[in-house]
Design an enzyme around this catalytic site. Structure first.
Site, PDB file in Angstrom:
ATOM      1  N   GLY A  76     -63.082 -15.206 -49.495  1.00 65.28           N
ATOM      2  CA  GLY A  76     -63.966 -14.586 -48.511  1.00 65.28           C
ATOM      3  C   GLY A  76     -65.372 -15.173 -48.402  1.00 65.28           C
ATOM      4  N   HIS A 121     -62.894 -25.539 -48.832  1.00 67.49           N
ATOM      5  CA  HIS A 121     -62.307 -25.534 -50.164  1.00 67.49           C
ATOM      6  C   HIS A 121     -61.660 -26.867 -50.516  1.00 67.49           C
ATOM      7  CE1 HIS A 121     -58.949 -24.556 -47.467  1.00 67.49           C
ATOM      8  NE2 HIS A 121     -58.234 -25.244 -48.334  1.00 67.49           N
ATOM      9  N   ASN A 171     -65.458  -9.290 -53.860  1.00 63.04           N
ATOM     10  CA  ASN A 171     -65.221  -9.062 -52.432  1.00 63.04           C
ATOM     11  C   ASN A 171     -63.890  -8.338 -52.187  1.00 63.04           C
ATOM     12  OD1 ASN A 171     -65.786  -9.287 -49.659  1.00 63.04           O
ATOM     13  ND2 ASN A 171     -64.631 -11.205 -49.498  1.00 63.04           N
ATOM     14  N   ALA A 208     -66.686  -7.879 -47.064  1.00 62.67           N
ATOM     15  CA  ALA A 208     -67.162  -8.627 -45.893  1.00 62.67           C
ATOM     16  C   ALA A 208     -66.651  -7.963 -44.621  1.00 62.67           C
ATOM     17  CB  ALA A 208     -66.688 -10.079 -45.961  1.00 62.67           C
TER      18      ALA A 208
HETATM   19  P1  GDP Z   1     -62.905 -18.492 -47.739  1.00 64.47           P
HETATM   20  O1  GDP Z   1     -61.758 -19.438 -47.792  1.00 64.47           O
HETATM   21  O2  GDP Z   1     -63.383 -18.153 -49.123  1.00 64.47           O
HETATM   22  O3  GDP Z   1     -64.015 -18.922 -46.832  1.00 64.47           O
HETATM   23  O4  GDP Z   1     -62.331 -17.113 -47.193  1.00 64.47           O
HETATM   24  P2  GDP Z   1     -62.399 -16.499 -45.733  1.00 64.47           P
HETATM   25  O5  GDP Z   1     -63.731 -15.938 -45.446  1.00 64.47           O
HETATM   26  O6  GDP Z   1     -61.851 -17.479 -44.772  1.00 64.47           O
HETATM   27  O7  GDP Z   1     -61.419 -15.265 -45.897  1.00 64.47           O
HETATM   28  C1  GDP Z   1     -60.052 -15.434 -46.228  1.00 64.47           C
HETATM   29  C2  GDP Z   1     -59.258 -14.251 -45.719  1.00 64.47           C
HETATM   30  O8  GDP Z   1     -59.668 -13.053 -46.379  1.00 64.47           O
HETATM   31  C3  GDP Z   1     -59.449 -14.000 -44.234  1.00 64.47           C
HETATM   32  O9  GDP Z   1     -58.210 -13.612 -43.686  1.00 64.47           O
HETATM   33  C4  GDP Z   1     -60.434 -12.865 -44.192  1.00 64.47           C
HETATM   34  O10 GDP Z   1     -60.290 -12.064 -43.028  1.00 64.47           O
HETATM   35  C5  GDP Z   1     -60.080 -12.075 -45.434  1.00 64.47           C
HETATM   36  N1  GDP Z   1     -61.217 -11.342 -45.976  1.00 64.47           N
HETATM   37  C6  GDP Z   1     -62.437 -11.845 -46.250  1.00 64.47           C
HETATM   38  N2  GDP Z   1     -63.248 -10.879 -46.718  1.00 64.47           N
HETATM   39  C7  GDP Z   1     -62.525  -9.735 -46.719  1.00 64.47           C
HETATM   40  C8  GDP Z   1     -62.822  -8.380 -47.086  1.00 64.47           C
HETATM   41  O11 GDP Z   1     -63.923  -8.005 -47.495  1.00 64.47           O
HETATM   42  N3  GDP Z   1     -61.810  -7.482 -46.955  1.00 64.47           N
HETATM   43  C9  GDP Z   1     -60.581  -7.825 -46.497  1.00 64.47           C
HETATM   44  N4  GDP Z   1     -59.663  -6.881 -46.419  1.00 64.47           N
HETATM   45  N5  GDP Z   1     -60.276  -9.094 -46.154  1.00 64.47           N
HETATM   46  C10 GDP Z   1     -61.228 -10.024 -46.259  1.00 64.47           C
END
Ligand code: GDP
Ligand code: MG
Length: 354
Positions: A76, A121, A171, A208
């Site tokens: 996230g 990543h 998160n 988030a």
């Molecule tokens: P990154 O790869 O770390 O940048 O992760 P992303 O921000 O792209 O999030 C990966 C997935 O997790 C996405 O489908 C988001 O919608 C979901 N996600 C991120 N934060 C949250 C949260 O606080 N709650 C939920 N339920 N899903 C989240």
């Protein structure tokens, strides 16, 4: 030229039009022609770059923290950065925040935090390591439903090696399967121990998605920044680091740079590794034109002759010639050496030898 070559030739020196003479010799010959030779000022690029910036404590002014978000893929990071930006958009700007330069500045009750966007990543590579080097505080994002994963551990190692303060953001606490205690438990293995367990690491449960805990996280960042007493001298020539750079069709090379000390102005001459130029235009993280950038401020600049590498150090210098000399010397001395020296001086060997 012909006369000089002939003269030298007769003196037994086999030279051509491209030969260099030692200054003493050139100076003597010049005198024979009623000229006084002046030695070109030599810029020792490495010395210049690494000159110990002994700053007077009285010149130091507090500066905003520079924060990066690290963590395992899909935990996230991107969502959290978006959530932070959104909560800090005032109604007047709604939808108007362009986040085009790879960094953003958010305002929290009148205080400022600079966030660097970490690259995807796919690359826990040099760029991210350099990212760490430009950062004061790392937000370690760990998904409450997934726990500590390989890239979580990598992130911890990088941040620790670089001596960066870590704040843990647990998160996805909105999820049914979220288990905050388990994440805390797992992180104790990496010496990240919550305060209520007798440690000194700040843990912030967040979502988030629902934005729960985001304000608290921002407050904790400011609190940590206070403790770190981050300072810089704004009244000196600018120095900083390239966050990202690219060739823009219309504008030529554009580079997002984080000013770390001093103030960067439109019109300043700068040397950035193998590139150099004059700052023609500057844009802040909202895409607005600005004429100066203080410490901890990210700006996108135009005016370089080539596209510099991300992670490269930039420095403002007195004039065009100095900027050019530095970049030329940089090229001729070879990056390897410069980086080697820089590394050593910045005590980041650990970071790079991982
Ligand atoms: P990154 O790869 O770390 O940048 O992760 P992303 O921000 O792209 O999030 C990966 C997935 O997790 C996405 O489908 C988001 O919608 C979901 N996600 C991120 N934060 C949250 C949260 O606080 N709650 C939920 N339920 N899903 C989240
Ligand atoms: Mg992402």
């Amino acid at each position: 030229v012909t006369a000089l070559i002939k003269k030298l030739f007769l003196a037994g020196k086999m030279v051509n039009v491209n030969s260099e003479l030692p200054f003493d010799e050139a100076s003597e010959i010049a005198l024979e022609y009623n000229c006084i030779a002046e030695e070109e000022e030599k810029v020792d690029v490495i010395e210049e770059l690494l000159k110990e910036d002994e700053e007077d404590e009285k010149d130091m002014v507090s500066r905003p923290p520079v924060v990066c978000v690290m963590g395992h893929v899909d935990h996230g990071k991107t969502s959290l950065l978006d959530a932070i930006r959104q909560t800090k958009v005032t109604s007047g700007e709604a939808g108007g925040i362009t986040q085009a330069i790879g960094a953003s500045v958010v305002d929290v009750n009148g205080q400022t935090i600079t966030f660097l966007d970490t690259p995807g990543h796919e690359a826990f590579t040099a760029m991210r390591m350099r990212g760490a080097q430009s950062t004061d505080i790392a937000i370690l994002v760990v998904a409450a439903d997934d726990g500590v994963m390989p890239q979580t551990i990598e992130a911890i190692n990088h941040a620790k090696a670089a001596g960066i303060e870590i704040i843990v953001a647990i998160n996805k606490i909105d999820k049914e399967s979220a288990n905050i205690e388990r994440v805390k438990q797992e992180l104790t293995e990496y010496e990240l121990i919550p305060e209520d367990w007798g440690g000194s690491t700040i843990f912030c449960p967040v979502s988030a998605h629902t934005k729960e805990g985001i304000d608290n996280l921002l407050e904790m960042i400011l609190l940590t920044a206070d403790v770190l007493e981050l300072k810089a001298n704004p009244n000196r020539k600018a120095r900083g680091i390239v966050i990202e750079a690219e060739l823009d069709k219309g504008r030529g090379p554009v580079a997002t740079m984080l000013v770390q000390k001093g103030t960067l102005h439109v019109g300043d001459y700068i040397a950035v590794g193998a590139s150099h130029g004059k700052v023609r235009a500057m844009t802040n993280s909202r895409g607005e034109r600005v004429t100066e950038a203080l410490p901890s401020t990210p700006v996108q600049i135009q005016g370089l002759n080539t596209v510099p590498d991300a992670g490269e150090i930039f420095m403002a210098v007195d004039n065009e010639k100095e900027a050019r000399t530095i970049s030329e010397t940089y090229i001729s001395q070879g990056k390897e050496k410069l980086l080697a020296d820089t590394k050593q001086r910045m005590s980041l060997d650990d970071l790079y030898s991982q």
